[in-house]
Design a protein around this motif. Structure first.
Motif, mmCIF file in Angstrom:
data_model
loop_
_atom_site.group_PDB
_atom_site.id
_atom_site.type_symbol
_atom_site.label_atom_id
_atom_site.label_comp_id
_atom_site.label_asym_id
_atom_site.label_seq_id
_atom_site.Cartn_x
_atom_site.Cartn_y
_atom_site.Cartn_z
ATOM 1 N N LYS A 95 54.434 15.054 31.401
ATOM 2 C CA LYS A 95 53.811 15.959 30.442
ATOM 3 C C LYS A 95 52.411 16.381 30.884
ATOM 4 O O LYS A 95 51.779 17.200 30.209
ATOM 5 C CB LYS A 95 53.729 15.298 29.068
ATOM 6 C CG LYS A 95 55.083 15.060 28.410
ATOM 7 C CD LYS A 95 54.907 14.519 26.998
ATOM 8 C CE LYS A 95 56.261 14.357 26.315
ATOM 9 N NZ LYS A 95 56.109 13.832 24.919
ATOM 10 N N GLN A 96 51.911 15.831 31.990
ATOM 11 C CA GLN A 96 50.546 16.121 32.473
ATOM 12 C C GLN A 96 49.519 15.813 31.382
ATOM 13 O O GLN A 96 48.612 16.602 31.118
ATOM 14 C CB GLN A 96 50.426 17.582 32.919
ATOM 15 C CG GLN A 96 51.519 18.050 33.851
ATOM 16 C CD GLN A 96 51.675 17.155 35.074
ATOM 17 O OE1 GLN A 96 50.720 16.550 35.549
ATOM 18 N NE2 GLN A 96 52.884 17.075 35.597
ATOM 19 N N GLN A 97 49.728 14.670 30.760
ATOM 20 C CA GLN A 97 48.838 14.272 29.670
ATOM 21 C C GLN A 97 48.330 12.858 29.891
ATOM 22 O O GLN A 97 49.041 12.017 30.447
ATOM 23 C CB GLN A 97 49.577 14.335 28.323
ATOM 24 C CG GLN A 97 49.963 15.731 27.887
ATOM 25 C CD GLN A 97 50.803 15.718 26.618
ATOM 26 O OE1 GLN A 97 51.281 14.668 26.189
ATOM 27 N NE2 GLN A 97 50.973 16.883 26.020
ATOM 28 N N SER A 98 47.118 12.633 29.422
ATOM 29 C CA SER A 98 46.553 11.290 29.450
ATOM 30 C C SER A 98 45.920 11.002 28.100
ATOM 31 O O SER A 98 45.442 11.920 27.419
ATOM 32 C CB SER A 98 45.499 11.167 30.548
ATOM 33 O OG SER A 98 44.917 9.874 30.554
ATOM 34 N N SER A 99 45.943 9.746 27.722
ATOM 35 C CA SER A 99 45.315 9.347 26.468
ATOM 36 C C SER A 99 44.399 8.158 26.711
ATOM 37 O O SER A 99 44.737 7.266 27.498
ATOM 38 C CB SER A 99 46.374 8.976 25.425
ATOM 39 O OG SER A 99 47.146 10.103 25.070
ATOM 40 N N LEU A 100 43.268 8.180 26.052
ATOM 41 C CA LEU A 100 42.301 7.081 26.119
ATOM 42 C C LEU A 100 42.307 6.376 24.773
ATOM 43 O O LEU A 100 42.194 7.019 23.739
ATOM 44 C CB LEU A 100 40.905 7.627 26.420
ATOM 45 C CG LEU A 100 39.795 6.603 26.655
ATOM 46 C CD1 LEU A 100 40.019 5.904 28.005
ATOM 47 C CD2 LEU A 100 38.434 7.268 26.625
#
Lengths: 111, 113
Positions: A68-73
């Motif tokens: 998804k080309q996503q990152s979460s912090l």
């Protein structure tokens, strides 16, 4: 193209949790997370590489969804010292260490 | 405690004047980046070097900006002539060979009147 971060701003009470998201329209090799306090330089938090595992740093961790080309912090049990602006920096596949930074998320932790 | 250093920390100048900003990367780092930060545009990459050679300066206005690394311990960013729209905080960052981590200097706050 600049990655999009959400939310733009968040206010927490000490001890609460928060999630900051970073989304790109390009295929990514890595995602970097930085925190910047007012009037100071960005400070490196962690890097997530394509094919790598979820990272953790004390009560701050992050994940990277390559498809998804996503990152979460993830910030858990927030502390006053967590206040600042959080930036994701994305490196495209074949980008040669060149980062494109997101719009930033302002986080304020209150008593 | 190894750190990236930048000089000057603050600079106020008048439109049309030349501005030179300097950066000393962490000893042993072979990659150096120049960024500009404004409220409107956020953090923008201007240029970066590896082993003193410029790899990418596509983010830099070519007609007035120039970046160089005269030696491994010094990177410079020059603006000539400066314009009010150049007012921003300019950060230098450096990194170790074959890693992706970038360590930022304290920045130069530039105000062009």
């Amino acid at each position: 193209q600049q990655p999009v971060q959400s939310p733009q701003a968040v206010i927490l009470r000490e001890g609460e949790d928060a999630v900051i998201n970073c989304s790109s329209s390009k295929a990514l090799y890595s995602v970097h997370w930085y925190r910047q306090k007012h009037g100071e330089a960005p400070v490196f938090l962690m890097i997530l590489l394509k094919g790598g595992e979820q990272k953790g740093h004390e009560k701050i961790s992050a994940s990277f969804n390559e498809k998804k080309q996503q990152s979460s912090l993830y910030l858990t049990a927030s502390q006053l010292s967590y206040s600042g602006t959080y930036f994701c920096g994305t490196e495209r596949t074949g980008g040669g260490n060149k980062l494109t930074f997101g719009t930033g998320t302002q986080l304020k932790v209150e008593l | 405690d190894a750190r990236v250093t930048q000089t000057p920390r603050h600079k106020v100048t008048e439109m049309g004047q030349e501005v030179t900003m300097r950066c000393q990367p962490i000893l042993g780092h072979n990659t150096v980046f120049w960024y500009r930060q404004t409220m409107m545009q956020g953090l923008e990459l201007l240029a970066y070097f590896r082993n003193r050679a410029p790899l990418d300066d596509s983010g830099m206005p070519k007609d007035r900006f120039s970046a160089e690394m005269p030696d491994a311990t010094l990177a410079t960013l020059k603006i000539q002539p400066s314009e009010p729209r150049d007012s921003a905080v300019y950060f230098c960052a450096s990194g170790w060979p074959n890693t992706d981590t970038q360590y930022f200097g304290p920045g130069t706050r530039l105000t062009v009147l």
